[in-house]
Motif scaffolding. Structure first.
Motif, short mmCIF file in Angstrom:
data_model
loop_
_atom_site.label_atom_id
_atom_site.label_comp_id
_atom_site.label_asym_id
_atom_site.label_seq_id
_atom_site.Cartn_x
_atom_site.Cartn_y
_atom_site.Cartn_z
N ALA A 104 0.83 -1.21 0.00
CA ALA A 104 0.00 0.00 0.00
C ALA A 104 0.87 1.26 0.00
N LYS A 105 1.92 1.25 0.78
CA LYS A 105 2.84 2.40 0.82
C LYS A 105 3.55 2.56 -0.51
N ALA A 106 3.99 1.46 -1.10
CA ALA A 106 4.68 1.50 -2.40
C ALA A 106 3.77 2.08 -3.47
N ILE A 107 2.52 1.64 -3.51
CA ILE A 107 1.57 2.13 -4.50
C ILE A 107 1.30 3.62 -4.30
N SER A 108 1.11 4.02 -3.06
CA SER A 108 0.78 5.43 -2.80
C SER A 108 1.92 6.38 -3.14
N ASN A 109 3.14 5.86 -3.21
CA ASN A 109 4.30 6.68 -3.54
C ASN A 109 4.82 6.44 -4.94
N SER A 110 3.98 5.88 -5.80
CA SER A 110 4.38 5.56 -7.17
C SER A 110 3.39 6.15 -8.17
N PHE A 111 3.84 6.20 -9.42
CA PHE A 111 2.99 6.60 -10.54
C PHE A 111 2.48 5.29 -11.13
N CYS A 112 1.21 5.00 -10.93
CA CYS A 112 0.66 3.68 -11.25
C CYS A 112 -0.20 3.67 -12.50
N PHE A 113 -0.17 2.54 -13.19
CA PHE A 113 -0.96 2.28 -14.38
C PHE A 113 -1.79 1.04 -14.14
N GLY A 114 -3.10 1.15 -14.31
CA GLY A 114 -3.98 0.00 -14.19
C GLY A 114 -4.53 -0.36 -15.56
#
Length: 144
Positions: A37-47
């Protein structure tokens, strides 16, 4: 790819799908939920989403969006593979307007060199200039 869409809107991410895949992957097996969850919140994500708006793929970049990006956690769920979605995802990432002009984009892969080579990724020319601190068993240790 008319039946699939890619979005960077973090509100569309399905954490259960992402965690379900990554926690069983060879590169992030056993990752604690709070760590992901921390990694995702601090990343630029593509779904990647199917026509029913269900998440079927994911990738994230650790980036300053100006000079550097590290591409991580790229996947397409098994029952949607073989449809060109990984190509669609990587193409969407490398062509994204927020990621143009980067000096370097890197990734690590055990088995998808051919995919990434199609989009300009090459082996590191001088790997001897790179260093790392690596704790391959950290997820096992943190659960003790």
């Amino acid at each position: 790819m008319q039946e699939y869409t890619i979005s960077t809107d973090e509100n569309h991410l399905d954490f259960d799908v992402i965690y379900g895949f990554l926690s069983e992957s060879y590169w992030a097996a056993g990752i604690p939920k709070h760590t992901l969850a921390k990694a995702i919140s601090n990343s630029f994500c593509f779904g990647v989403y199917d026509c029913h708006h269900s998440q079927v793929g994911f990738a994230r970049l650790i980036t300053d969006q100006a000079t550097f990006a590290y591409l991580a956690d790229v996947f397409i769920v098994e029952n949607h593979r073989g449809k060109g979605l990984s190509k669609y995802l990587v193409e969407s990432i490398v062509s994204h307007p927020e990621l143009q002009g980067l000096r370097r984009m890197v990734l690590a892969t055990r088995d998808a060199h051919g995919l990434y080579a199609q989009y300009g990724f090459q082996p590191i020319e001088n790997p001897d200039v790179l260093m790392q601190i690596w704790h391959p068993d950290i997820y096992c240790e943190s659960q003790v």
